[in-house]
Enzyme design. Structure first.
Site, short mmCIF file in Angstrom:
data_model
loop_
_atom_site.label_atom_id
_atom_site.label_comp_id
_atom_site.label_asym_id
_atom_site.label_seq_id
_atom_site.Cartn_x
_atom_site.Cartn_y
_atom_site.Cartn_z
N THR A 28 7.00 20.43 21.18
CA THR A 28 6.14 19.88 20.13
C THR A 28 5.18 20.98 19.69
O THR A 28 5.24 22.09 20.23
CB THR A 28 5.33 18.67 20.63
OG1 THR A 28 4.32 19.15 21.53
CG2 THR A 28 6.20 17.67 21.37
N CYS A 29 4.27 20.66 18.78
CA CYS A 29 3.34 21.71 18.34
C CYS A 29 2.36 22.08 19.46
O CYS A 29 1.76 23.14 19.43
CB CYS A 29 2.60 21.29 17.08
SG CYS A 29 1.79 19.70 17.25
N ASN A 30 2.21 21.21 20.44
CA ASN A 30 1.24 21.47 21.50
C ASN A 30 1.85 21.85 22.84
O ASN A 30 1.13 22.22 23.76
CB ASN A 30 0.34 20.25 21.72
CG ASN A 30 -0.69 20.12 20.63
OD1 ASN A 30 -1.18 21.13 20.13
ND2 ASN A 30 -0.99 18.91 20.23
N SER B 26 -2.25 15.04 26.64
CA SER B 26 -2.24 15.43 25.23
C SER B 26 -3.58 16.03 24.80
O SER B 26 -4.60 15.83 25.47
CB SER B 26 -1.95 14.21 24.36
OG SER B 26 -0.68 13.73 24.64
N GLN C 232 2.07 9.62 19.53
CA GLN C 232 3.29 10.33 19.13
C GLN C 232 4.07 10.90 20.32
O GLN C 232 5.29 10.98 20.29
CB GLN C 232 2.96 11.48 18.17
CG GLN C 232 2.60 11.05 16.77
CD GLN C 232 1.13 10.71 16.66
OE1 GLN C 232 0.36 10.96 17.59
NE2 GLN C 232 0.72 10.11 15.55
N ALA D 249 -9.34 15.21 -6.59
CA ALA D 249 -7.90 15.43 -6.42
C ALA D 249 -7.63 16.71 -5.63
O ALA D 249 -6.60 17.35 -5.78
CB ALA D 249 -7.23 15.50 -7.80
#
Lengths: 300, 449
Positions: free
Chosen positions: B48-50, B104, B111, B185
């Protein structure tokens, strides 16, 4: 005293405690540290406790129904005096709580039970154990009540029960709103399905239903007082009868809820103001009930 | 005996540059898993990203652990100083903590469980998941579910966007059917609005000084764009207003919002101001039925919620420790199975031989029925004699991993060793579950939502 009263009261107490535990446990998350420190760990999931609380409330409802049946058999039906009417009100409120999950999430009903069920218990104790209740006695001389009087008492009872539920939703609204305005950590509302909009809708529904019923009670009460004065019962003159505190407070209650309903319809009043007005109406409703309870025999 | 080992790195040990170097996804991950499978490893990669972690079923020899480590280092040699490695009980605990979101970056985030499940499915698809992982991983998922259901670890929102959604829930119950107005925006507005769109928002409107940018954002998010001069009329209709403009002065002044509230007949209005400098005059919060949360207020709520998660994490750790004990007990009980099997086979074999030897001597005219009866009697004697020792063996194996002793605390000369010596059973054979020919069939890949 009806034979099942101790059991009924105990069941209400257990149900109330089970309802309180998840709500107080929720309050731990972002609630006051002092309260959190006092709160025991939740032994199981809040859903289980909520279900248990509802089942025990249903048992209390049945037990109280048997009590009321026993009282009726002994000539003390709900319309006989303020004590029996109050005892009947508390039974109606329990019934409403059992019906509310049909329309609202069980968690909302559970949260609403926290302010309302203790009030139900206090009213039950006052209805059964106050000195005037222990003295006992039927209201009308000869023990008989006219259809007018019966209608009046039943309407007043039902109207008061609905107003008490409305007051419960108002208390929840004010607490939830305070948390939002103070930007406290989220907990009580989101997961419990209690939104400000939902609570306000419940309040509006209760007041809309309760007001016509209470109006009927006031009209029948007014006619009944006039009738009793004409028969020479009660205060010496009709004017004195209409100036009795319970009548004055009943009119005030009707005015408060009437103004609230009108403001909702015409000026779009909602939210905090509506909740505060409902609580004001609740105070006057309770004062009427208390006057009937503590004046005892001849209170009506 | 087969045990779990994990080698990897995570946000606890490695900076993002290193994590990027080893991360795997898609086809590269499949290729790596197939390489592992071809090399006979029973393994799974959580990337994962971690974190990047390789979980493998290893045998008792030290080399098997080093082989697994070399597989990770082959991907990125500079990762060596950042690697951690857990073995046996520590690896099991790590797996349970990771799946339960206790390891985490944001404790309790939901997730990670899905990511571990995906990793397991990928391993199954590549034929890397053997009986050991097939037995262990479902248990880890069950533990993670228990943690989520029995604690409040995942309840409180832990990001600004999720807090915004939760706040809307507090006021309106659900965002379905309630218009959400985005004022501005820019990138921040886009990110926050994307999160809101995932929360059942069905009516999104965008107002911006430059109409073209409003159009672009509205098109990207599936909403409607409006001119800036329509701001007041849109405010009258919106339930939630998300402000994120680059204006130096507040865009929503108290007077404007008071006017809007009058037109709305007091309907509730939730203002989320994520702009710096702020877009909404703080005095607006004094208005009735208006709930204003600026970026600091949102961050305060997030921090408060994270603290609550940490408190719940203590209870979650207790659950993990309890479950770990049970997993270890189960593993230990399984460890005794080869001995039991061998002992039973040895005894039954001896009984069978004796039956065959005795039968002709008993009666030359013995029928098949006589032989069957004698065999049944011999089997019954074997079973009765072995019942006590086998029960004691199983109890001993379960107790060894119990609260009084961990897996590494099994005393020398335990019952298993004693039985093997007494019955001359020899050394236990390597367990067949790590053999590649015993792998589970790759399952169908789960459809991604």
């Amino acid at each position: 005293m009806p034979p099942l009263f101790p059991l009924t009261l105990s069941l209400y107490a257990v149900s109330c405690t089970l309802s309180c535990v998840p709500v107080i446990a929720e309050t731990r998350f972002g609630g006051s540290p002092a309260l959190a420190a006092m709160t025991p760990d939740v032994p199981s999931s809040p859903g289980t406790l909520q279900r248990a609380a509802r089942w025990i409330l249903a048992l209390a409802f049945v037990s109280q129904a048997l009590d009321i049946a026993w009282l009726c058999l002994h000539g003390r039906h709900p319309a006989v005096d303020g004590h029996e009417a109050t005892y009947f009100i508390t039974w109606l409120i329990s019934g409403l709580f059992l019906l509310l999950p049909l329309r609202y999430a069980p968690s909302v009903v559970n949260a609403l039970a926290v302010p309302v069920i203790p009030l139900v218990m206090v009213l039950q104790v006052l209805a059964r154990l106050s000195p005037s209740a222990l003295r006992g006695g039927a209201l009308a001389p000869g023990g008989g009540l006219s259809l007018l009087a019966t209608t009046h008492i039943l309407c007043a009872t039902l109207g008061s029960a609905i107003f008490i539920v409305a007051a419960g939703s108002s208390v929840l609204y004010l607490l939830s709103e305070r948390r939002l305005k103070r930007r406290a950590p989220l907990s009580l509302n989101t997961r419990r399905g209690v939104s400000l909009e939902g609570l306000d809708a419940m309040n509006r529904l209760c007041v809309t239903l309760g007001f016509p019923v209470f109006t009927a009670a006031l009209i029948t009460g007014t006619v009944w007082i006039g009738h009793r004065s004409a028969l020479g019962q009660g205060p010496e003159s009709a004017t004195a009868a209409y100036l009795q505190p319970q009548y004055v407070m009943a009119v005030l209650t009707w005015l408060v809820y009437g103004v609230l309903l009108l403001s909702r319809l015409v000026a779009g009043v909602r939210g905090r103001r509506a909740a505060l007005a409902t609580l004001a109406g609740f105070l006057t409703t309770m004062s009427v009930l208390m006057l009937y309870l503590f004046r005892g025999r001849g209170g009506l | 005996m087969t045990r779990l080992a994990v080698i990897g790195l995570s946000h606890h040990t490695a900076p993002v540059e290193i994590r990027e170097g080893v991360a795997l996804s898609g086809e590269a991950l499949q290729a790596e898993l197939q390489r592992l499978s071809a090399a006979g490893h029973e393994a799974m990669v959580v990337s994962t990203c971690n974190r990047f972690e390789l979980y493998a079923a290893v045998s008792d020899d030290e080399q098997s652990l080093e082989r697994v480590e070399s597989l990770v280092l082959a991907r990125s040699p500079q990762a060596r100083p950042y690697l951690y490695r857990h073995d046996g009980e520590a690896a099991l605990r790590h797996l349970l903590r990771v799946a339960s979101s206790l390891d985490s970056l944001v404790v309790g985030e939901p997730q990670i469980l899905g990511q571990v499940k995906d990793a397991f499915e990928a391993a199954q698809a590549a034929g890397c998941a053997g009986p050991y992982l097939l037995r262990l991983l479902p248990r880890a998922f069950a533990v993670a579910k228990r943690v989520r259901s029995q604690t409040a670890i995942g309840r409180n929102s832990a990001s600004v966007a999720s807090v915004a959604v939760a706040l809307a829930g507090n006021v309106f119950g659900s965002l379905r059917g309630h218009p959400v107005l985005v004022v501005g925006a820019g990138k921040m507005a886009e990110l926050a609005a994307k999160h809101l769109m995932q929360a059942e928002v069905t009516d999104l409107r965008v107002v911006n000084r430059t109409r073209a940018r409003a159009d672009a954002l509205a098109e990207k998010l599936g909403g409607k764009a409006f001119d800036y001069w329509e701001l007041e009329s849109q405010l009258c209709q919106a339930a939630v207003v998300l402000c994120s403009t680059g204006a130096q002065e507040p865009v929503l002044q108290k007077e404007l919002v008071a006017r809007v509230m009058k037109a709305r007949r007091g309907r509730w209005l939730l203002l989320l101001d994520i702009a710096v400098p702020r877009d909404v005059d703080p005095k607006v919060s004094e208005l009735e039925n208006v709930y204003l949360y600026d970026i600091d207020a949102l961050q305060t709520v997030v921090q408060g919620n994270l603290k609550e998660r940490q408190r719940e994490a203590e209870e979650a750790e207790r659950i993990v420790a309890e479950e770990l004990r049970e997993v270890l007990q189960g593993e230990r009980a399984l460890g005794v199975v080869p001995t039991i099997k061998l002992l039973r086979e040895r005894a039954q074999d001896a009984a069978r031989k004796e039956v065959e030897r005795t039968l002709p001597r008993l009666s030359p005219s013995a029928t098949e029925k006589d032989r069957q009866l004698l065999s049944q009697m011999a089997d019954a004697i074997v079973n009765k004699l072995l019942h006590g020792p086998l029960t004691a063996l199983k109890r001993d194996a379960a107790a060894a991993a119990g609260p009084s002793g961990g897996v590494d605390e099994l005393p020398p000369g335990s019952l298993v060793a004693a039985v093997r010596t007494l019955w001359a059973l020899g050394e236990p054979e390597p367990k067949s579950e790590t053999k590649s020919d015993n792998r589970a069939e790759p399952p169908q890949r789960r459809a991604k939502g």
